[in-house]
Design an enzyme around this catalytic site. Structure first.
Site, PDB file in Angstrom:
ATOM      1  N   TYR A 127     -43.261  -7.336  15.995  1.00 11.07           N
ATOM      2  CA  TYR A 127     -44.198  -6.594  16.842  1.00 11.07           C
ATOM      3  C   TYR A 127     -44.789  -5.422  16.057  1.00 11.07           C
ATOM      4  O   TYR A 127     -46.000  -5.176  16.062  1.00 11.07           O
ATOM      5  CB  TYR A 127     -43.451  -6.116  18.093  1.00 11.07           C
ATOM      6  N   LYS A 183     -48.693  -4.456  14.965  1.00 10.74           N
ATOM      7  CA  LYS A 183     -49.365  -3.208  15.355  1.00 10.74           C
ATOM      8  C   LYS A 183     -49.815  -2.417  14.118  1.00 10.74           C
ATOM      9  O   LYS A 183     -50.844  -1.730  14.154  1.00 10.74           O
ATOM     10  CB  LYS A 183     -48.459  -2.371  16.263  1.00 10.74           C
TER      11      LYS A 183
END
Ligand code: NAP
Length: 241
Positions: free
Chosen positions: A156, A160
């Protein structure tokens, strides 16, 4: 400070719940015609109805960011129906968590497909509408893990960070067409995503989706002279700097 968005068209990804729902409602309250998108028709339809019931204007258009053939027609429909796009908020994202040694690569692929590839695709489509009109604003919702790293969130976090890279390059390309680009990097926000990922966190200490929506409105209220590259919003009980 409220931006005046009457006559403007805004598209929000992941607008059916959580942060995207709050952003959609805030943009509509400021006068924009909001195109609310996500996969779940029931949720985007409900948000569009909430907006209409409050006197605003919205359209719900279903799309799956992981599927190019689902995304491109939505932007074509926006171009066809409105002839313009003034604001794109790339908000949709998914988080699948685990230690690097354990995470199935399929989970990494899914996050890359939505958080990076899907965001890139929407930026590409928006640029094709905004560049000829020589105006527009693209706001990418990154995360505190767009610059920090937390355990069990490597995939994740990598997506990002990638959104930050995309935003930085796009900002340079977009500026020459009169288009502004910013990233918002929130800390923990009280949404379904955090409730799933961090059930240990007390919702009372988290940001609310409206805090992020307010940052979006702030960016859109800036004068043409000003450009803000990124806004990091943390929950007040977290570590400063
Ligand atoms: P959420 O409540 O889970 O909402 C995510 C939204 O994205 C939903 O509307 C979902 O709708 C949509 N979405 C997911 N997969 C999609 C796909 N393949 N195609 C199109 N839409 C898709 O999450 P949230 O907490 O509001 O998060 C919104 C954004 O903020 C994300 O980018 C997240 O990474 C970021 N963020 C969140 C936090 C936090 O603490 N909550 C902090 C920092 C950053 P469907 O499932 O119906 O498609």
């Amino acid at each position: 400070m409220e931006p005046r968005l009457a006559g403007k068209v805004a598209l929000v990804t992941g607008g059916g719940r959580g942060i995207g729902r709050a952003i959609s409602k805030a943009l509509a309250a400021a006068g924009a015609h909001v195109v609310v998108t996500a996969r779940t028709q029931g949720q985007i339809g409900a948000v569009a109805k909430e907006i209409a019931d409050a006197g605003g204007a919205a359209a719900a258009m279903a799309m799956d960011l992981a599927d190019e053939s689902s995304v491109r027609p939505v932007f074509a429909a926006v171009r066809e129906r409105f002839g313009r796009l003034d604001v794109l908020v790339n908000n949709a994202g998914i988080g699948l968590y685990g230690l690097v040694k354990d995470v199935p690569l399929e989970d990494l692929d899914r996050m890359v497909g939505v958080n990076l590839r899907g965001t890139f695709l929407c930026c590409q489509e928006a640029m094709r509408i905004m560049a000829p009109q020589k105006s527009g604003y693209i706001i990418n919702i990154s995360s505190v893990v767009g610059f920090k790293g937390y355990p069990k969130q490597a995939g994740y976090t990598a997506t990002k960070h990638a959104v930050m890279g995309l935003t930085k390059s796009l900002a340079v390309e977009a500026q020459e067409h009169g288009i502004r680009t910013s990233a918002i990097l929130p800390g923990g926000v009280d949404t379904a995503m955090v409730r799933d990922a961090r059930p240990d966190l007390d919702p009372a200490i988290l940001l609310q989706p409206e805090d992020v929506a307010q940052a979006v409105l702030y960016l859109l209220s800036l004068s043409d002279r000003a450009a803000v590259d990124e806004i990091y919003i943390r929950r007040r009980t977290s570590q400063p700097f």
